[in-house]
Design an enzyme around this catalytic site. Structure first.
Site, mmCIF file in Angstrom:
data_model
loop_
_atom_site.group_PDB
_atom_site.id
_atom_site.type_symbol
_atom_site.label_atom_id
_atom_site.label_comp_id
_atom_site.label_asym_id
_atom_site.label_seq_id
_atom_site.Cartn_x
_atom_site.Cartn_y
_atom_site.Cartn_z
ATOM 1 N N TYR A 1 -2.461 -1.138 10.350
ATOM 2 C CA TYR A 1 -2.337 -1.260 8.892
ATOM 3 C C TYR A 1 -0.984 -0.727 8.414
ATOM 4 C CZ TYR A 1 -3.931 -1.053 3.985
ATOM 5 O OH TYR A 1 -4.076 -1.230 2.627
ATOM 6 N N SER B 1 0.872 -1.178 0.000
ATOM 7 C CA SER B 1 0.000 0.000 0.000
ATOM 8 C C SER B 1 0.905 1.222 0.000
ATOM 9 C CB SER B 1 -0.849 -0.022 1.274
ATOM 10 O OG SER B 1 -1.389 1.261 1.539
#
Ligand code: NAD
Length: 265
Positions: free
Chosen positions: A161, A148
């Site tokens: 995350y 990401s």
């Protein structure tokens, strides 16, 4: 997908491939001739999983579905051994399954931290560890970790995350170095915001946490992405297909952003 890439005879396993980015990657591989092991939660009778089997299977290659829970190490190992048993080899592994939770650290539930680290980070350790011996035996290997922009940048309220994705980017580099002299490559793809169910689910939480409408939340999210557009899953599929190709053999240990310029800032 007109890249002239042939994956005929290659076996690919894509985690979290019943929707979103994983499904688009699985479809790109199948279209290029690969046999594909799909994975996700639920059972083969669930509508979402039946649709994935039908859509990815439409290209005429062998496609199967392993509904293993990757939060458990034995689930991750089982996914690789089932792929080997069913298709005879494991040549391409895409670690894509992921989840998100948004909260400030002082309110971040412990169990959410554990789940996100288990799925977004540890599952990839277990699948890669189990898959590398099969890649060595077959003389060809491609590991693609879906990270990401949050593997390179932080945002508040995403502690688990961001930690997991930074960790996965580090794991990518380590395994690339360990396999550098072998016909195996290990790379990461780091998308910015892609229009998928994961993003759709984040919008109500984000709007609530900021006290704004969902439309305002969407605009605020895209504020980080200079292109002001969501990326599309098919665009991630196209890059994964290239990284799986023979032409990409000298690309290893890289982390490719597909983020409309986010991390260029
Ligand atoms: P999604 O929510 O659409 O799909 C998630 C998939 O993972 C589904 O197939 C689901 O069944 C599976 N899954 C969830 N928990 C699982 C578990 N415990 N075991 C096995 N499978 C499980 O997700 P998405 O938006 O396509 O995201 C895919 C990946 O891309 C994630 O790693 C995510 O972090 C990353 N990513 C997404 C975006 C985005 O904007 N969507 C941006 C950057 C990175």
């Amino acid at each position: 997908m007109s890249q002239n890439v042939s994956l005929k005879g290659k076996v690919a396993v894509v985690t979290g491939s019943t929707s979103g980015i994983g499904k688009a990657i699985a479809a790109a591989f199948a279209e290029a001739g690969a046999d594909v092991m799909l994975n996700g939660l639920g059972t083969a009778d669930d509508e979402i999983n039946k649709a994935a089997l039908k859509d990815v299977g439409a290209h005429g290659t062998r496609v199967s579905f392993a509904p293993v829970n990757l939060m458990k190490p034995e689930g991750a190992r089982d996914l690789i051994s089932r792929t080997k048993e069913e298709f005879g080899s494991v040549a391409i592994l895409v670690n894509n399954a992921g989840m998100q939770h948004v909260a400030p650290i002082a309110e971040f539930p412990d169990e959410r931290w554990d789940q996100i680290i288990a799925l977004n980070l540890s599952a990839s350790f277990h699948t890669i560890k189990a898959a590398i011996p099969h890649m060595r035996a077959g003389g060809f290997g491609r590991v693609i970790n879906i990270c990401s922009a949050h593997s390179l940048r932080a945002s508040p309220n995403k502690v688990a995350y961001v930690a997991a994705k930074h960790g996965l980017a580090g794991m990518t580099k380590v395994v690339a170095l360990e396999t550098a002299e072998e016909p195996i490559t290990v790379n990461a793809i780091s998308p910015g915001y892609v229009w998928t169910p994961l993003v759709e689910q984040q919008i109500p939480d984000f709007a609530k946490s900021q006290g704004i409408t969902e439309d305002e939340a969407k605009a605020q999210i895209l504020d980080k992405q200079p292109s002001r557009e969501f990326a599309r899953s098919e665009q991630i599929g196209a890059l994964a297909l290239f990284l799986a190709s023979d032409a990409a053999v000298q690309i290893t240990g890289s982390n490719y952003t597909v983020d409309g310029g986010w991390t260029a800032q």
